[in-house]
Design an enzyme around this catalytic site. Structure first.
Site, PDB file in Angstrom:
ATOM      1  N   CYS A 167      21.870   5.535  22.125  1.00 33.31           N
ATOM      2  CA  CYS A 167      21.118   4.652  21.233  1.00 33.31           C
ATOM      3  C   CYS A 167      21.948   3.398  20.992  1.00 33.31           C
ATOM      4  CB  CYS A 167      20.819   5.360  19.914  1.00 33.31           C
ATOM      5  SG  CYS A 167      20.062   4.293  18.656  1.00 33.31           S
ATOM      6  N   LYS A 210       4.810  -9.723  -6.861  1.00 28.84           N
ATOM      7  CA  LYS A 210       4.601  -8.280  -6.763  1.00 28.84           C
ATOM      8  C   LYS A 210       5.751  -7.510  -7.410  1.00 28.84           C
ATOM      9  CE  LYS A 210       1.697  -7.997  -2.627  1.00 28.84           C
ATOM     10  NZ  LYS A 210       1.584  -7.456  -1.248  1.00 28.84           N
ATOM     11  N   CYS A 256      -1.266  -4.593   8.447  1.00 31.82           N
ATOM     12  CA  CYS A 256      -2.561  -4.447   7.773  1.00 31.82           C
ATOM     13  C   CYS A 256      -3.457  -5.670   7.951  1.00 31.82           C
ATOM     14  CB  CYS A 256      -2.335  -4.185   6.280  1.00 31.82           C
ATOM     15  SG  CYS A 256      -1.530  -2.615   5.929  1.00 31.82           S
ATOM     16  N   GLY A 304       0.786  -1.221   0.000  1.00 28.02           N
ATOM     17  CA  GLY A 304       0.000   0.000   0.000  1.00 28.02           C
ATOM     18  C   GLY A 304       0.819   1.273   0.000  1.00 28.02           C
ATOM     19  N   ASN A 325       6.397  -4.172   8.607  1.00 35.26           N
ATOM     20  CA  ASN A 325       6.929  -5.103   9.594  1.00 35.26           C
ATOM     21  C   ASN A 325       8.000  -4.393  10.407  1.00 35.26           C
ATOM     22  OD1 ASN A 325       9.171  -7.160  10.343  1.00 35.26           O
ATOM     23  ND2 ASN A 325       7.359  -8.441  10.023  1.00 35.26           N
TER      24      ASN A 325
END
Length: 259
Positions: free
Chosen positions: A254, A84, A197, A39, A131
């Site tokens: 971090c 895809k 999704c 998407g 993801n």
């Protein structure tokens, strides 16, 4: 120098003072990697191909499913069960035969992505995945390769957009914003189901908004313009059509970039 055909195709872009012929030539020489062709990747890749990005590399290991068609606008009903990446490459080449499009019909694991970024001189990476684990992998790989990345995601009606320019030594990273979870194996916990999704649902046009925003930020970055999502989390609420911007919070140290 742009050909007459290119001047015609990109005329509405070239007349913009922020682009011009020099800017169009810059776009024509650019190479972008798009990871994820769902998407977000559908609108992002369509707009980048139309804008004349010289070379697009498309990464996705999935095949087209009928449930994708509600939001993944690159694909048609007759593309079901097809790759895809391969279908996307065909669609983008048909839209703009002047650009180069390469399909990578596979998932982007860390070793493969590291090797690809090492072998290819990409100007920019677009993370169009849904993801969290692969997003952290893309973040680490782009950081190590010093390649800018533009990330987006959508859950339900809510979208997020953020960019990092790893060519700059002081750049923060995605892990500064969303630290990676500790390994469940070391914590003795079960792995929670990932939210995407297929598990929480999504409204298609919100993905179109965020994917288009990724393409817009990519063009601006390549043209040397100000990038509103650089080191800033842009939040979009499709129900109210409202945008909010949050500066990247300080997270020292971090675990990924050290900032």
């Amino acid at each position: 120098m742009l050909s007459r055909k290119q001047l015609q195709r990109y005329s509405r872009q070239i007349m913009l003072p922020q682009v011009g012929e020099a800017g169009q030539e810059t776009l024509g020489q650019a190479k972008i990697l798009i990871v994820g062709l769902g998407g977000l990747g559908s609108p992002a890749s369509l707009y980048l191909a139309a804008a004349g990005i010289g070379e697009l590399h498309l990464v996705d290991g999935d095949t087209v499913d009928i449930s994708n068609l509600q939001r993944q606008v690159l694909y048609k009903t007759n593309h079901r069960e097809k790759s895809k990446a391969q279908v996307a490459a065909q669609q983008l080449t048909a839209a703009n035969p002047e650009i180069r499009v390469q399909a990578h019909a596979r998932m982007a694991d860390e070793a493969w992505l590291t090797a690809l970024l090492d072998q290819q001189s990409f100007d920019l990476v677009l993370d169009c995945t849904d993801n969290l684990n692969i997003r952290h992998i893309i973040n680490r790989c782009c950081l190590n390769a010093r390649v800018p990345v533009i990330m987006a995601s959508v859950r339900g009606f809510s979208g997020q957009l953020v960019s990092f320019d790893f060519r700059k030594s002081a750049s923060p990273c995605y892990a500064c914003l969303f630290p990676p979870a500790k390994s469940p194996a070391t914590q003795g916990e079960e792995v929670p189901e990932a939210e995407n999704c297929s598990t929480v649902g999504v409204i298609g046009p919100a993905l179109g908004m965020m994917g288009s925003a990724q393409a817009l930020e990519a063009l601006k970055m390549l043209l040397g313009l100000s990038v509103s999502s650089l080191n800033r989390l842009q939040l979009f609420e499709a129900e109210t059509l409202e945008w909010r911007a949050l500066r990247l919070p300080v997270n020292q140290p971090c675990a990924v970039c050290g900032d």
